[in-house]
Design a protein around this motif. Structure first.
Motif, PDB file in Angstrom:
ATOM      1  N   PHE A 205     -31.762  50.065 -31.905  1.00  0.00           N
ATOM      2  CA  PHE A 205     -31.085  51.230 -31.321  1.00  0.00           C
ATOM      3  C   PHE A 205     -29.701  51.510 -31.909  1.00  0.00           C
ATOM      4  O   PHE A 205     -29.183  50.743 -32.698  1.00  0.00           O
ATOM      5  CB  PHE A 205     -30.955  51.025 -29.806  1.00  0.00           C
ATOM      6  CG  PHE A 205     -32.256  50.669 -29.150  1.00  0.00           C
ATOM      7  CD1 PHE A 205     -33.407  51.386 -29.433  1.00  0.00           C
ATOM      8  CD2 PHE A 205     -32.342  49.600 -28.270  1.00  0.00           C
ATOM      9  CE1 PHE A 205     -34.613  51.067 -28.836  1.00  0.00           C
ATOM     10  CE2 PHE A 205     -33.554  49.263 -27.670  1.00  0.00           C
ATOM     11  CZ  PHE A 205     -34.677  49.995 -27.949  1.00  0.00           C
ATOM     12  N   ASP A 206     -29.140  52.602 -31.410  1.00  0.00           N
ATOM     13  CA  ASP A 206     -27.750  52.972 -31.659  1.00  0.00           C
ATOM     14  C   ASP A 206     -27.454  53.113 -33.148  1.00  0.00           C
ATOM     15  O   ASP A 206     -26.417  52.659 -33.640  1.00  0.00           O
ATOM     16  CB  ASP A 206     -26.810  51.950 -30.980  1.00  0.00           C
ATOM     17  CG  ASP A 206     -27.151  51.786 -29.495  1.00  0.00           C
ATOM     18  OD1 ASP A 206     -27.372  52.815 -28.827  1.00  0.00           O
ATOM     19  OD2 ASP A 206     -27.240  50.647 -29.018  1.00  0.00           O
ATOM     20  N   ASN A 286     -37.511  54.212 -33.145  1.00  0.00           N
ATOM     21  CA  ASN A 286     -36.170  53.835 -32.671  1.00  0.00           C
ATOM     22  C   ASN A 286     -35.675  54.809 -31.607  1.00  0.00           C
ATOM     23  O   ASN A 286     -35.305  54.415 -30.499  1.00  0.00           O
ATOM     24  CB  ASN A 286     -35.166  53.866 -33.832  1.00  0.00           C
ATOM     25  CG  ASN A 286     -35.476  52.788 -34.856  1.00  0.00           C
ATOM     26  OD1 ASN A 286     -36.344  51.964 -34.638  1.00  0.00           O
ATOM     27  ND2 ASN A 286     -34.765  52.807 -35.954  1.00  0.00           N
ATOM     28  N   GLU A 287     -35.689  56.107 -31.984  1.00  0.00           N
ATOM     29  CA  GLU A 287     -35.196  57.133 -31.039  1.00  0.00           C
ATOM     30  C   GLU A 287     -36.092  57.201 -29.814  1.00  0.00           C
ATOM     31  O   GLU A 287     -35.613  57.344 -28.686  1.00  0.00           O
ATOM     32  CB  GLU A 287     -35.185  58.522 -31.695  1.00  0.00           C
ATOM     33  CG  GLU A 287     -34.328  58.610 -32.949  1.00  0.00           C
ATOM     34  CD  GLU A 287     -35.076  59.256 -34.112  1.00  0.00           C
ATOM     35  OE1 GLU A 287     -35.618  60.365 -33.942  1.00  0.00           O
ATOM     36  OE2 GLU A 287     -35.116  58.644 -35.204  1.00  0.00           O
ATOM     37  N   GLN A 290     -35.263  54.274 -27.685  1.00  0.00           N
ATOM     38  CA  GLN A 290     -33.872  54.321 -27.204  1.00  0.00           C
ATOM     39  C   GLN A 290     -33.766  55.260 -26.003  1.00  0.00           C
ATOM     40  O   GLN A 290     -33.082  54.986 -25.028  1.00  0.00           O
ATOM     41  CB  GLN A 290     -32.928  54.772 -28.310  1.00  0.00           C
ATOM     42  CG  GLN A 290     -31.468  54.761 -27.831  1.00  0.00           C
ATOM     43  CD  GLN A 290     -30.475  54.975 -28.947  1.00  0.00           C
ATOM     44  OE1 GLN A 290     -30.734  54.598 -30.089  1.00  0.00           O
ATOM     45  NE2 GLN A 290     -29.340  55.570 -28.630  1.00  0.00           N
ATOM     46  N   LYS A 291     -34.492  56.368 -26.081  1.00  0.00           N
ATOM     47  CA  LYS A 291     -34.505  57.321 -24.955  1.00  0.00           C
ATOM     48  C   LYS A 291     -35.018  56.632 -23.700  1.00  0.00           C
ATOM     49  O   LYS A 291     -34.515  56.839 -22.603  1.00  0.00           O
ATOM     50  CB  LYS A 291     -35.442  58.486 -25.303  1.00  0.00           C
ATOM     51  CG  LYS A 291     -34.709  59.782 -25.450  1.00  0.00           C
ATOM     52  CD  LYS A 291     -35.679  60.932 -25.469  1.00  0.00           C
ATOM     53  CE  LYS A 291     -35.183  61.966 -26.464  1.00  0.00           C
ATOM     54  NZ  LYS A 291     -36.255  62.757 -27.025  1.00  0.00           N
ATOM     55  N   ARG A 293     -34.964  53.346 -23.096  1.00  0.00           N
ATOM     56  CA  ARG A 293     -33.950  52.387 -22.643  1.00  0.00           C
ATOM     57  C   ARG A 293     -32.900  53.105 -21.808  1.00  0.00           C
ATOM     58  O   ARG A 293     -32.555  52.672 -20.707  1.00  0.00           O
ATOM     59  CB  ARG A 293     -33.278  51.713 -23.854  1.00  0.00           C
ATOM     60  CG  ARG A 293     -32.172  50.758 -23.457  1.00  0.00           C
ATOM     61  CD  ARG A 293     -31.211  50.441 -24.606  1.00  0.00           C
ATOM     62  NE  ARG A 293     -30.440  51.616 -25.017  1.00  0.00           N
ATOM     63  CZ  ARG A 293     -29.503  51.612 -25.967  1.00  0.00           C
ATOM     64  NH1 ARG A 293     -29.231  50.497 -26.618  1.00  0.00           N
ATOM     65  NH2 ARG A 293     -28.857  52.717 -26.293  1.00  0.00           N
ATOM     66  N   ASP A 294     -32.406  54.232 -22.345  1.00  0.00           N
ATOM     67  CA  ASP A 294     -31.337  54.952 -21.652  1.00  0.00           C
ATOM     68  C   ASP A 294     -31.834  55.552 -20.344  1.00  0.00           C
ATOM     69  O   ASP A 294     -31.092  55.625 -19.364  1.00  0.00           O
ATOM     70  CB  ASP A 294     -30.754  56.029 -22.578  1.00  0.00           C
ATOM     71  CG  ASP A 294     -30.056  55.382 -23.778  1.00  0.00           C
ATOM     72  OD1 ASP A 294     -29.781  54.156 -23.720  1.00  0.00           O
ATOM     73  OD2 ASP A 294     -29.798  56.085 -24.773  1.00  0.00           O
ATOM     74  N   GLU A 311     -30.069  45.847 -27.841  1.00  0.00           N
ATOM     75  CA  GLU A 311     -29.886  46.469 -29.167  1.00  0.00           C
ATOM     76  C   GLU A 311     -31.217  46.791 -29.848  1.00  0.00           C
ATOM     77  O   GLU A 311     -31.254  47.460 -30.874  1.00  0.00           O
ATOM     78  CB  GLU A 311     -29.103  45.509 -30.081  1.00  0.00           C
ATOM     79  CG  GLU A 311     -27.737  45.155 -29.547  1.00  0.00           C
ATOM     80  CD  GLU A 311     -27.105  43.973 -30.287  1.00  0.00           C
ATOM     81  OE1 GLU A 311     -25.869  43.847 -30.212  1.00  0.00           O
ATOM     82  OE2 GLU A 311     -27.825  43.172 -30.926  1.00  0.00           O
ATOM     83  N   TYR A 314     -38.472  46.495 -26.758  1.00  0.00           N
ATOM     84  CA  TYR A 314     -38.563  47.391 -25.602  1.00  0.00           C
ATOM     85  C   TYR A 314     -38.300  46.664 -24.298  1.00  0.00           C
ATOM     86  O   TYR A 314     -38.898  46.938 -23.282  1.00  0.00           O
ATOM     87  CB  TYR A 314     -39.814  48.270 -25.583  1.00  0.00           C
ATOM     88  CG  TYR A 314     -41.171  47.740 -25.950  1.00  0.00           C
ATOM     89  CD1 TYR A 314     -41.704  46.597 -25.386  1.00  0.00           C
ATOM     90  CD2 TYR A 314     -41.970  48.496 -26.835  1.00  0.00           C
ATOM     91  CE1 TYR A 314     -42.991  46.191 -25.689  1.00  0.00           C
ATOM     92  CE2 TYR A 314     -43.256  48.084 -27.164  1.00  0.00           C
ATOM     93  CZ  TYR A 314     -43.757  46.928 -26.586  1.00  0.00           C
ATOM     94  OH  TYR A 314     -45.031  46.531 -26.883  1.00  0.00           O
ATOM     95  N   GLN A 316     -35.140  45.230 -21.565  1.00  0.00           N
ATOM     96  CA  GLN A 316     -33.771  45.344 -21.083  1.00  0.00           C
ATOM     97  C   GLN A 316     -33.559  44.225 -20.068  1.00  0.00           C
ATOM     98  O   GLN A 316     -34.334  44.088 -19.112  1.00  0.00           O
ATOM     99  CB  GLN A 316     -33.578  46.720 -20.425  1.00  0.00           C
ATOM    100  CG  GLN A 316     -32.262  46.908 -19.689  1.00  0.00           C
ATOM    101  CD  GLN A 316     -31.053  46.910 -20.611  1.00  0.00           C
ATOM    102  OE1 GLN A 316     -30.972  47.711 -21.546  1.00  0.00           O
ATOM    103  NE2 GLN A 316     -30.111  46.005 -20.371  1.00  0.00           N
TER     104      GLN A 316
END
Ligand code: PMP
Ligand code: GLN
Length: 380
Positions: A205-206, A286-287, A290-291, A293-294, A311, A314, A316
Motif C-alpha cells: 500500500f501507500d 494494490n489500490e 488499499q481501498k 483496508r481504508d 503496509e 489483506y 489488518q
C-alpha cells in the motif's frame, strides 16, 4: 498399534478452527484469509475452455511452458530480472507446497532454520518433520521490525536457512531497503539459504512497491522466492503457486516436487497463462486492497480497537487491550460467539504464544461485509 507422532505439537490450524466457529455461529468470517467475492468470469471461462478442449492429462513436472514463460515475463516487467523459464521456475500447488518442498529439499536433521515470529504457520512443521531445528527471532509489537544485529546473533555453524516473508502475514509489514541490505550482508558470506515467502507480492500500500528477493543478486544466488497465484487471482481454492530459484537450487527443489506432486492441475495452468497476458489483471491489486483496508479502518472508527498500520497483505491488526485482558485466543472466540465477528488471535503465530492482545482481521471482503463487521465491532 502405537503411533509416535512426527509432529506431536501440531493440532488443527487456527484457520480451520476459526472458520468452523464462524460457520457454526453464523458470524462474519474475517479470520481465515480469503476473499468473499468471486474471481474473474474471464478466468472461469478460460478454465472451462481448456477443460472442454481436453487439456485434462498430466502437465510437465515443472509446469506447462506457457505459464512458466508468462510468469517469467511478469517477473521481468515487475522486478527487472530475467529468469530462465526452463531452469529457474517451477509451478507448484500453491505457496504452501512450494514452501514445504523447499524446506524438505534443503533442511537436514539438526540443521537450524531461523524463523522470524510472529510467523505464518506452515514453516515450522515443515522444518520439524525434516528433523530441522527452528530458531526463533521474535519481532515486537506494534512495530514488528527486525533488529538484524540481534537476528545475526542467532546464527551458528548449524544455520542452514533463514525464512523471511514480505509483505508479512500476520503483521502486514513489508521489508524496506535497509532490511534487504542487512539480509544481504548476513547471507552473502555464509553458507545460508534464504527462503522468501512473497505470497502477497501484489498487495503493498501507500504507493510503496514490493521488492522481491529475486532483485538482490547476492541473496538470489542462494535464495528461493515463493508466490501464490491464489492471492493474485482471488482464487485461493485453486492452490496454484510458483517457486523461483537459481538452477542449482531449482534442480534440488524439483527432486522433491516430482515425488510430492509431480505436476499441477493442467487446464488451470493454461487458463492462468492466458489470463495473465493482460497485466491490468494484477497491476491494480494494490489500490483495490488499499481501498478495502481504508474502508475497514473507517468502519472501525469509534471502536475501542486500535489499528496497527498495515503496509501490505489483506490483513489488518487491531490491539484490543483497552477492551479486555483476556488471552487473545479466548477473546477471538468470544468475539465470534458473542459479537458475531471471527478473527485470528496473533499469539498463534508465536511459538512461545506471546500474547500482546492483538487480533488479525482479513479485509478481502465486500464493503457490505466490512461495514457490517465494523458496526458489530464498534459495540464491543
Ligand atoms: N504464505 C503466506 C504468508 C500466506 O498467507 C499463505 C496463505 N494464503 C500462504 C503462504 C499459502 O498460500 P497458498 O494458498 O498459495 O498455498
Ligand atoms: N493464508 C491464510 C491466512 O493466513 C490461510 C490459509 C489456510 O487456511 N491454510 O489466513
Amino acid at each position: 498399534m502405537l503411533i509416535t507422532s512426527k509432529l506431536p505439537n501440531v493440532g488443527t490450524t487456527i484457520f480451520s478452527v476459526m472458520s468452523a466457529l464462524a460457520n457454526e455461529h453464523k458470524a462474519i468470517n474475517l479470520s481465515q484469509g480469503f476473499p468473499n467475492f468471486d474471481c474473474s468470469d474471464k478466468l472461469k471461462t478460460l478454465v472451462e475452455k481448456y477443460i472442454r478442449k481436453g487439456y485434462n492429462q498430466y502437465a510437465p513436472m515443472p509446469g506447462i511452458p506457457a505459464l512458466r514463460h508468462r510468469l517469467v515475463e511478469k517477473i521481468e516487467k515487475l522486478y527487472g530480472v530475467t529468469i530462465d523459464p526452463d531452469l529457474e521456475i517451477t509451478i507448484t500447488a500453491g505457496a504452501t507446497q512450494a514452501l514445504y518442498c523447499a524446506i524438505s529439499a534443503f533442511v537436514k536433521p539438526d540443521d537450524e532454520v531461523i524463523l522470524i515470529e510472529p510467523a505464518y504457520d506452515c514453516y515450522r512443521p515443515a522444518i520439524e518433520i525434516n528433523g530441522g531445528i527452528p530458531v526463533t527471532y521474535q519481532m515486537e509489537a506494534p512495530n514488528y521490525q527486525v533488529d538484524w544485529k540481534m537476528l545475526e546473533r542467532l546464527i551458528t555453524w548449524r544455520t542452514r536457512m533463514i525464512v523471511v516473508n514480505t509483505p508479512h502475514n500476520p503483521t502486514g509489514k513489508t521489508f524496506k531497503e535497509n532490511d534487504w541490505e542487512r539480509l544481504r550482508a548476513i547471507a552473502e558470506d555464509r553458507d545460508i539459504l534464504v527462503l522468501c515467502d512473497e505470497a502477497y507480492e501484489h498487495i503493498v500500500f501507500d504507493k510503496e512497491k514490493h521488492r522481491s528477493l529475486i532483485q538482490f543478486p547476492e541473496i538470489f544466488s542462494r535464495g528461493l522466492s515463493v508466490f501464490s497465484l491464489g492471492k493474485t487471482l482471488h482464487a485461493t481454492g485453486w492452490k496454484i503457486g510458483a517457486i523461483v530459484a537459481p538452477p542449482k537450487l531449482s534442480k534440488e527443489f524439483r527432486k522433491v516436487h516430482q515425488f510430492c506432486n509431480f505436476s499441477i492441475n493442467t487446464p488451470f495452468q493454461y487458463a492462468i497463462a492466458d489470463f495473465l497476458e493482460d497485466p491490468e489483471e494484477y497491476l491494480h491489486l494494490n489500490e483495490f486492497f488499499q481501498k478495502k483496508r481504508d474502508f475497514l479502518l473507517s468502519a472501525m472508527n469509534g471502536s475501542r480497537f486500535k489499528p496497527i498500520h498495515s503496509e501490505g497483505t489483506y490483513f489488518q491488526l487491531f490491539d484490543y487491550s483497552e477492551i479486555s485482558d483476556e488471552p487473545d485466543t479466548e477473546f477471538a472466540k468470544r468475539m465470534t460467539t458473542e459479537f458475531g465477528v471471527a478473527s485470528i488471535p496473533v499469539s498463534v503465530f508465536n511459538s512461545n504464544k506471546k500474547d500482546d492482545k492483538i487480533i488479525r482481521l482479513c479485509f478481502a471482503k465486500t464493503e457490505e461485509t466490512l461495514a457490517k463487521a465494523g458496526e458489530l465491532l464498534r459495540k464491543v
